[in-house]
Design an enzyme around this catalytic site. Sequence first.
Site, PDB file in Angstrom:
ATOM      1  N   ALA A  63       0.834  -1.192   0.157  1.00 30.35           N
ATOM      2  CA  ALA A  63       0.175  -0.174   0.000  1.00 30.35           C
ATOM      3  C   ALA A  63       0.869   1.376   0.211  1.00 30.35           C
ATOM      4  O   ALA A  63       2.070   1.249   0.240  1.00 30.35           O
ATOM      5  CB  ALA A  63      -0.887   0.147   1.143  1.00 30.35           C
ATOM      6  N   GLY A 106       0.919  -5.082   0.860  1.00 33.60           N
ATOM      7  CA  GLY A 106      -0.130  -5.216  -0.031  1.00 33.60           C
ATOM      8  C   GLY A 106       0.087  -6.076  -1.072  1.00 33.60           C
ATOM      9  O   GLY A 106      -0.764  -6.544  -1.980  1.00 33.60           O
TER      10      GLY A 106
END
Length: 255
Positions: A63, A106
């Site tokens: 992320a 992520g």
Amino acid sequence: MDVKLERLPGQVACIRIDRPEARNALNAAVRERLAEIFIEIAQDETVHCAVLAGTDKVFAAGADIKAMATAEPVDMMLRAGERTWAPLKDFPKPLIAAVNGYALGGGCELAMHADIIIAGEGARFGQPEIKVGIIPGAGGTQRLVRAVGKFKAMKILLTGEPIAAREAEAMGLVSEVVPDGEVLDRALALARQIAAMPQLAARKIKELVLQGSDLPLEAALLLERNTFQLMFGTADQKEGMAAFLEKRAPSFTGR
Ligand code: CAA
């Protein structure tokens, strides 16, 4: 455009994340575009199998930390990240991740949305969220433990240290390790092979493996048995078995 979609011969779609200046960090624009693409190709009957790749240097570094650094819980709730992950989670066709370089946070979670992971020898997988004071937020604590078991998962999650592709393969996180320069070609070749299979069978296998793994065994076996019986209503079952008995190549229609 940071995410590119290509439709390739052999009913294969190739999606590439290309945001090298931020090591393919998954900001809102990248995640929105990925979501749009997966909705589009889920509905596209000409796509039988998809490959998801980063660049030849990095799969995705997670992320976007810059976009999260000052966020409050309410900001994160309003962003509702699960909305953009859902089309990948629910993608009904086989998905292959082609991983070169880092798949972190992520990025590792993104790879774990795939059904098969092909990694380069230099690939690194990890969930380093703990090092920046958070925890994985896109399935890392759940999909990783299902893939590698409690004791390997805990070590990766609690230390935040990346593991090498060979180690990831040995623990069951990676399907196949190939030389770095061959990752995308290998993933695409595998995608073409799978795309040529009877499509309803491929989708049902994916559905059963994913749904069945969280059901009690008897319920999952019942689901499998019912689906197995249903396959005998498909043209591809008739064609596949006839072709075998007639010693010829089958011609599947996906019906
Ligand atoms: N978010 C935002 N920017 C990132 C980023 C990320 N996750 N990863 C790298 N970048 C940016 C860097 O800030 C840097 O930008 P500037 O040039 O503007 O300074 C640029 O990409 C290059 O980064 P590095 O100089 O660090 O590159 P490197 O090749 O030396 O190292 C790396 C690469 C090992 C991937 C390293 O960048 C790194 O550790 N990144 C962070 C990984 C991480 O912690 N990921 C988890 C994020 S949280 C998460 O993912 C939550 C979730 O579960 C959904």
